[in-house]
Design a protein around this motif. Structure first.
Motif, mmCIF file in Angstrom:
data_model
loop_
_atom_site.group_PDB
_atom_site.id
_atom_site.type_symbol
_atom_site.label_atom_id
_atom_site.label_comp_id
_atom_site.label_asym_id
_atom_site.label_seq_id
_atom_site.Cartn_x
_atom_site.Cartn_y
_atom_site.Cartn_z
ATOM 1 N N VAL A 10 67.443 27.396 49.377
ATOM 2 C CA VAL A 10 68.694 27.658 48.663
ATOM 3 C C VAL A 10 69.804 27.828 49.696
ATOM 4 C CG1 VAL A 10 69.914 29.188 47.070
ATOM 5 C CG2 VAL A 10 67.460 28.752 46.754
ATOM 6 N N TYR A 11 70.892 27.111 49.494
ATOM 7 C CA TYR A 11 71.985 27.066 50.460
ATOM 8 C C TYR A 11 72.642 28.444 50.611
ATOM 9 C CZ TYR A 11 76.164 25.083 52.746
ATOM 10 O OH TYR A 11 77.169 24.761 53.612
ATOM 11 N N PHE A 12 72.948 28.838 51.853
ATOM 12 C CA PHE A 12 73.504 30.163 52.122
ATOM 13 C C PHE A 12 74.902 30.346 51.542
ATOM 14 C CE2 PHE A 12 70.285 30.420 55.569
ATOM 15 C CZ PHE A 12 69.763 31.661 55.240
ATOM 16 N N ASN A 13 75.719 29.276 51.477
ATOM 17 C CA ASN A 13 77.108 29.422 51.035
ATOM 18 C C ASN A 13 77.308 29.219 49.535
ATOM 19 O OD1 ASN A 13 77.845 29.943 53.631
ATOM 20 N ND2 ASN A 13 78.677 27.907 54.049
ATOM 21 N N TYR A 44 66.596 31.568 50.025
ATOM 22 C CA TYR A 44 65.200 31.507 49.574
ATOM 23 C C TYR A 44 64.582 30.174 50.004
ATOM 24 C CZ TYR A 44 61.062 31.235 46.662
ATOM 25 O OH TYR A 44 59.766 31.085 46.241
ATOM 26 N N LEU A 45 63.370 30.223 50.527
ATOM 27 C CA LEU A 45 62.746 29.044 51.124
ATOM 28 C C LEU A 45 61.351 28.828 50.556
ATOM 29 C CD1 LEU A 45 63.034 26.924 53.535
ATOM 30 C CD2 LEU A 45 61.816 28.602 54.914
ATOM 31 N N ILE A 55 70.301 23.396 46.590
ATOM 32 C CA ILE A 55 69.054 23.426 47.359
ATOM 33 C C ILE A 55 69.142 22.323 48.404
ATOM 34 C CG2 ILE A 55 66.544 23.199 47.280
ATOM 35 C CD1 ILE A 55 66.723 23.909 44.281
ATOM 36 N N ILE A 56 68.929 22.669 49.663
ATOM 37 C CA ILE A 56 69.036 21.669 50.720
ATOM 38 C C ILE A 56 67.648 21.312 51.257
ATOM 39 C CG2 ILE A 56 71.346 22.433 51.381
ATOM 40 C CD1 ILE A 56 70.098 23.761 53.855
#
Length: 309
Positions: free
Chosen positions: A248-251, A241-242, A256-257
């Motif tokens: 939101v980090y995929f792994n 989610y962006l 949140i990056i």
């Protein structure tokens, strides 16, 4: 306080692991405990910053005075006891304990924090926590303007909390003492450290993907069983989610990056959506683990909504 290193209009980007630019009006760099206590006695409601691994600074700047603890980095060793100042990095403590063949700090090797923050939030990982081997802490009491030594029995440690965190603005960690466990072998300690690093590497973003650690605390259900915030967020479909430059980090959906020059407002907007979707799907209200520092009116309004749920 002329002798204490001081910067004005200083960018806090190097002092937060999300790498957000945030200009602070006044930043101080004490080099001794005496300098630290002098600042605490004279500054109004300062922000204490170590590595900034769970602090969301406002992109619109920080008006409160900021004290950076990076130079408060002395460690005293009397095995199995280790006493360290608030600015000592947690990976350094982990490696130092390993060299002394002491067990208990293995989990710290993967935490991008300093000791003051780790004690304040009772940092933990892999079923270990700061409180497990904690003996006492020297803290500054801003209410009574003096230094106290608080033993473990009075620290009110709990999941991601402590007496320090429960009383924001009152107590500031100056140093902490721990009693670790002597080990017969370096091998077991090193293996646990390597496992902690590998687990973190496989599931969590590194600092090359700037982040503030877990965005939310792990909640508990009605039977007081601890649930995984990351699992709830994953099942709510939030990975990737962006909003703006925050994602939101995929792994691991509880991270949140800073994907593309994120602002603090981007980060808050992502957190609000995470909280909303988990509540809609599971009727569970997630509680922020990150701390917001700033005075921007819009951000404060949104952050207060997050805190209240």
């Amino acid at each position: 306080m002329k002798e204490i290193e001081h910067r004005i209009n200083y960018n806090l980007k190097p002092f937060n692991t999300l790498r957000i630019s945030s200009i602070a009006d006044d930043v101080y760099f004490p080099k001794t405990i005496d300098e630290m206590t002098l600042l605490l006695a004279n500054l109004d409601n300062p922000v204490i910053v170590g590595n900034g691994s769970n602090i969301l600074f406002s992109s619109n700047g920080v008006k409160r005075p900021v004290i950076v603890t990076k130079y408060l980095n002395k460690v005293e060793v009397n095995p199995p006891f280790i006493e360290a100042m608030a600015g000592v990095s947690t990976p350094r403590l982990s490696n130092m304990a390993f060299e002394l063949r002491l067990s208990g700090f293995e989990f710290l090797v993967g935490l991008p924090a300093t000791l003051g923050g780790a004690v304040t939030m009772n940092a933990g990982a892999n079923a270990q926590a700061v409180s497990d081997y904690f003996v006492s802490a020297k803290v500054y009491d801003t209410k009574d303007d003096g230094v106290l030594e608080i033993p473990a029995c009075d620290m009110e440690f709990g999941y991601r909390t402590s007496l320090i965190k429960k009383n924001p603005g009152r107590y500031v960690v100056l140093s902490a003492k721990f009693e670790l466990l002597p080990s017969d072998s370096y091998i077991g300690i090193k293996q646990t450290m390597d496992e902690a690093l590998e687990k973190r590497k496989n599931s969590q973003p590194g600092l090359k993907e700037p982040n503030l650690g877990c965005a939310f605390k792990n909640p508990v259900d009605k039977e007081d069983n601890k649930l995984s915030a990351g699992k709830l967020l994953d099942e709510a479909g939030l990975k990737g989610y962006l909003s703006g430059g925050a994602m939101v980090y995929f792994n691991h959906a509880n991270f949140i990056i800073n994907f593309n020059e994120a602002t603090s407002l981007d980060y808050i907007n992502v957190m609000r959506e995470m909280q909303r979707l988990v509540f809609d799907k599971f009727n569970i209200m997630l509680e922020p683990e990150v701390v917001y520092i700033g005075s921007d009116k819009k951000e404060l309004e949104l952050w207060n909504i997050l805190l209240k749920g």
